[in-house]
Design a protein around this motif. Structure first.
Motif, PDB file in Angstrom:
ATOM      1  N   ASP A 273     -22.609 -55.864   3.087  1.00  0.00           N
ATOM      2  CA  ASP A 273     -23.050 -55.346   3.878  1.00  0.00           C
ATOM      3  C   ASP A 273     -23.462 -56.704   4.670  1.00  0.00           C
ATOM      4  N   LEU A 274     -22.605 -57.113   5.197  1.00  0.00           N
ATOM      5  CA  LEU A 274     -22.589 -57.714   6.807  1.00  0.00           C
ATOM      6  C   LEU A 274     -22.850 -57.223   8.400  1.00  0.00           C
ATOM      7  N   PRO A 275     -22.884 -57.844   8.713  1.00  0.00           N
ATOM      8  CA  PRO A 275     -22.321 -56.361   9.987  1.00  0.00           C
ATOM      9  C   PRO A 275     -21.139 -56.137  10.368  1.00  0.00           C
TER      10      PRO A 275
ATOM     11  N   ASN B 255     -16.689 -50.312   1.647  1.00  0.00           N
ATOM     12  CA  ASN B 255     -16.730 -49.127   0.590  1.00  0.00           C
ATOM     13  C   ASN B 255     -15.232 -48.278   0.649  1.00  0.00           C
ATOM     14  N   ASP B 256     -14.313 -48.726   1.629  1.00  0.00           N
ATOM     15  CA  ASP B 256     -13.434 -48.234   0.596  1.00  0.00           C
ATOM     16  C   ASP B 256     -12.221 -48.988  -0.223  1.00  0.00           C
ATOM     17  N   VAL B 257     -13.394 -50.704  -0.320  1.00  0.00           N
ATOM     18  CA  VAL B 257     -12.313 -51.715  -0.930  1.00  0.00           C
ATOM     19  C   VAL B 257     -13.361 -51.351  -2.788  1.00  0.00           C
TER      20      VAL B 257
ATOM     21  N   GLU C 263     -18.903 -58.350  -8.317  1.00  0.00           N
ATOM     22  CA  GLU C 263     -19.538 -59.170  -8.137  1.00  0.00           C
ATOM     23  C   GLU C 263     -20.330 -59.211  -6.087  1.00  0.00           C
ATOM     24  N   MET C 264     -19.119 -59.365  -5.466  1.00  0.00           N
ATOM     25  CA  MET C 264     -19.412 -59.392  -3.574  1.00  0.00           C
ATOM     26  C   MET C 264     -19.992 -57.600  -3.726  1.00  0.00           C
ATOM     27  N   GLU C 265     -20.046 -56.385  -4.031  1.00  0.00           N
ATOM     28  CA  GLU C 265     -20.854 -56.328  -4.018  1.00  0.00           C
ATOM     29  C   GLU C 265     -21.910 -56.331  -4.252  1.00  0.00           C
TER      30      GLU C 265
END
Length: 251
Positions: free
Chosen positions: A51-53, A60-62, A43-45
């Motif tokens: 996509d925050l700085p 991506n690793d998560v 859901e966070m993705e």
């Protein structure tokens, strides 16, 4: 209803929420349970939190690790279904499978988790009580019914190798999750450091071993599955009123 996750707009909150989810995932895996809290990461993705700085590489690793945990969940689910089917086949082959039995359904539904965790106490205790009812349901003498030990030992031998694979996956995932959590914690306190430069020591982890045996105060049979209660039908509209007097046509 499923809780709605509010959008996250700052780096610190994203990292903290991700670490909490990873911690709960470790707890779930340590108990050999089926459903790690992956939904929150997905859901966070979906909301663009990673996509925050400076967070895209960490995100991506998560998500890559979350995919591995989801593979564990898929294997667990498939194993559950296979164990249920094997239990039904065993009872049918011995002639102790009624056309309909809430007791059989209860035993079938609870044996996969008990077998995967290696804790036979409650399941055997329940089987020994329900087999009396099951024998009556099929009209057979209980003396010919398979014992709880027979059924359990048969199922354990049949599925031992697949349970071992699942356990090995857990013991591979937990160190990876703990390492990633440590990296995120370090990244949280070093906002100017690129993700690729984050380094942590590998965690010391005690391997998960079966059986997973929680402390039991009292043994109780696993409750049978009750049919859902139907809501009472409510009368549509209120009671009809009869007008007494000249307006009602009564004289």
């Amino acid at each position: 209803m499923m809780a709605v996750i509010a959008p996250v707009h700052d780096r610190r909150t994203v990292l903290k929420r991700t670490m909490r989810t990873l911690s709960r995932t470790v707890e779930t895996l340590s108990l050999l349970e089926r459903d790690p809290p992956l939904v929150k990461l997905a859901e966070m993705e979906r909301m663009g939190s990673y996509d925050l700085p400076g967070l895209r590489e960490a995100g991506n690793d998560v998500l890559h690790l979350a995919a591995s945990v989801n593979d564990y969940r898929r294997r667990y689910w498939q194993l559950e279904n296979s164990i249920r089917q094997a239990f039904i086949s065993t009872m049918r082959s011995r002639g102790y499978l009624p056309a309909f039995s809430r007791e059989v359904d209860s035993l079938k539904g609870s044996i996969p988790e008990a077998l995967i965790k290696g804790d036979d106490r409650v399941w055997k205790y329940t089987y020994d009580r329900y087999i009396v009812i099951i024998s009556e349901q099929v009209g057979r003498d209980m003396a010919g019914a398979p014992t709880s030990k027979e059924v359990w030992d048969l199922m354990e031998r049949k599925w031992a190798s697949r349970i071992d694979v699942l356990l090995a996956k857990v013991n591979t995932l937990i160190p990876q999750i703990l390492t990633l959590r440590s990296m995120l914690r370090s990244f949280l306190h070093g906002p100017d450091r690129p993700w690729k430069d984050v380094r942590v020591r590998g965690p010391k982890v005690t391997p998960v071993k079966r059986p997973i045996r929680p402390i039991m105060v009292m043994k109780r049979p696993i409750p049978v599955q009750r049919p859902p209660r139907r809501p009472r039908k409510r009368l549509l509209g209120g009671p009809k009123r009869q007008v007494i007097g000249p307006e009602g046509g009564h004289r």
